[in-house]
Design a protein around this motif. Structure first.
Motif, PDB file in Angstrom:
ATOM      1  N   VAL A  91      78.554  67.136   6.682  1.00 37.49           N
ATOM      2  CA  VAL A  91      79.289  67.340   8.105  1.00 37.49           C
ATOM      3  C   VAL A  91      78.643  66.559   8.705  1.00 37.49           C
ATOM      4  O   VAL A  91      79.447  65.678   9.628  1.00 37.49           O
ATOM      5  CB  VAL A  91      79.307  68.815   8.713  1.00 37.49           C
TER       6      VAL A  91
ATOM      7  N   SER B 193      82.669  60.983  15.378  1.00 38.19           N
ATOM      8  CA  SER B 193      83.695  61.954  15.858  1.00 38.19           C
ATOM      9  C   SER B 193      83.111  62.578  17.139  1.00 38.19           C
ATOM     10  O   SER B 193      81.844  62.454  17.486  1.00 38.19           O
ATOM     11  CB  SER B 193      84.094  63.074  14.899  1.00 38.19           C
ATOM     12  N   LYS B 194      84.066  63.427  17.968  1.00 36.79           N
ATOM     13  CA  LYS B 194      83.365  64.000  18.945  1.00 36.79           C
ATOM     14  C   LYS B 194      82.587  65.187  18.861  1.00 36.79           C
ATOM     15  O   LYS B 194      82.647  65.716  17.484  1.00 36.79           O
ATOM     16  CB  LYS B 194      84.706  64.531  19.789  1.00 36.79           C
ATOM     17  N   THR B 195      81.858  65.388  19.446  1.00 33.77           N
ATOM     18  CA  THR B 195      80.687  66.700  19.243  1.00 33.77           C
ATOM     19  C   THR B 195      81.384  67.870  18.975  1.00 33.77           C
ATOM     20  O   THR B 195      80.817  68.634  17.899  1.00 33.77           O
ATOM     21  CB  THR B 195      79.827  66.931  20.437  1.00 33.77           C
TER      22      THR B 195
ATOM     23  N   LEU C 288      79.899  62.990   7.746  1.00 29.38           N
ATOM     24  CA  LEU C 288      81.391  62.610   7.958  1.00 29.38           C
ATOM     25  C   LEU C 288      81.946  62.754   9.331  1.00 29.38           C
ATOM     26  O   LEU C 288      82.927  62.077   9.858  1.00 29.38           O
ATOM     27  CB  LEU C 288      82.381  63.555   7.082  1.00 29.38           C
ATOM     28  N   THR C 289      81.044  63.270  10.255  1.00 24.99           N
ATOM     29  CA  THR C 289      81.366  63.350  11.686  1.00 24.99           C
ATOM     30  C   THR C 289      80.677  62.452  12.586  1.00 24.99           C
ATOM     31  O   THR C 289      80.610  62.810  13.652  1.00 24.99           O
ATOM     32  CB  THR C 289      81.543  64.838  12.209  1.00 24.99           C
ATOM     33  N   ARG C 290      79.875  61.410  12.132  1.00 30.23           N
ATOM     34  CA  ARG C 290      79.006  60.547  12.840  1.00 30.23           C
ATOM     35  C   ARG C 290      79.863  59.857  13.956  1.00 30.23           C
ATOM     36  O   ARG C 290      79.142  59.760  14.871  1.00 30.23           O
ATOM     37  CB  ARG C 290      78.221  59.608  11.696  1.00 30.23           C
TER      38      ARG C 290
ATOM     39  N   ILE D  13      83.821  68.391  17.270  1.00 27.27           N
ATOM     40  CA  ILE D  13      84.467  68.431  15.883  1.00 27.27           C
ATOM     41  C   ILE D  13      83.513  68.735  15.036  1.00 27.27           C
ATOM     42  O   ILE D  13      83.394  69.312  13.762  1.00 27.27           O
ATOM     43  CB  ILE D  13      85.080  67.116  15.336  1.00 27.27           C
ATOM     44  N   ARG D  14      82.015  68.052  15.276  1.00 20.81           N
ATOM     45  CA  ARG D  14      81.036  68.100  14.323  1.00 20.81           C
ATOM     46  C   ARG D  14      80.339  69.624  14.539  1.00 20.81           C
ATOM     47  O   ARG D  14      80.032  70.294  13.263  1.00 20.81           O
ATOM     48  CB  ARG D  14      79.743  67.310  14.791  1.00 20.81           C
TER      49      ARG D  14
ATOM     50  N   GLY E  30      82.829  72.025  12.259  1.00 19.08           N
ATOM     51  CA  GLY E  30      82.736  71.753  10.831  1.00 19.08           C
ATOM     52  C   GLY E  30      81.364  72.524  10.431  1.00 19.08           C
ATOM     53  O   GLY E  30      81.203  73.331   9.308  1.00 19.08           O
TER      54      GLY E  30
END
Length: 158
Positions: A123, A130-132, A126-128, A134-135, A138
């Motif tokens: 996670v 993305s918005k916080t 993959l969410t580096r 979304i992280r 996950g």
């Protein structure tokens, strides 16, 4: 009593011989940008080969609350790993009675114990960008899905 005008050499006490840093314009490496009052007088030094080295990278920071949240969720995943190890050891006698052999059971137990760490790392990777939120969505999904049920149901008692 009249005061005498100051001699021109009185300012010499404030500087060393050859020190022009107070009068020379400030210098900046190529690729960097000066901001603020007086930034238009900043001189850029260096050649084109320095530009690739001196180019600043825009840092995207994480808030303090997000860092604390990541630490708490990471701690939960560590506890889940411990729970899967303890729960897996408690179920080992039952697992040997199954059709799967001891080696298959050991592999499954270690994969189950590693699942929280794998989920957390995946996670985060993959969410580096993305918005916080979304992280965190996950990571919270992993907290819900990876509960160590053998430990929760059986506890630590024998």
């Amino acid at each position: 009593m009249a005061t005498e005008p100051q001699a021109a050499g009185d300012d010499d006490a404030l500087s060393w011989d050859g020190d022009e840093s107070l009068t020379a314009p400030p210098k900046l490496q190529r690729g960097w940008t000066a901001v603020g009052k007086g930034s238009e007088a900043v001189e850029v030094v260096g050649d084109e080969s320095d530009a690739a080295v001196a180019t600043p990278v825009a840092a995207t920071g994480v808030s303090n609350a997000a860092l604390i949240g990541l630490g708490v969720i990471g701690g939960i995943f560590v506890l889940y790993t411990v729970g899967w190890i303890i729960g897996g050891m408690r179920l080992q006698p039952d697992g040997e009675l199954l059709a799967a052999g001891t080696i298959q059971y050991a592999i499954a137990a270690w994969v189950a114990a590693a699942a929280p760490a794998i989920w957390f790392a995946t996670v985060m990777y993959l969410t580096r960008a993305s918005k916080t939120w979304i992280r965190f969505a996950g990571l919270i999904a992993g907290v819900v899905l990876l509960v160590p049920w053998p430990f929760v149901v059986g506890g630590i008692g024998a």
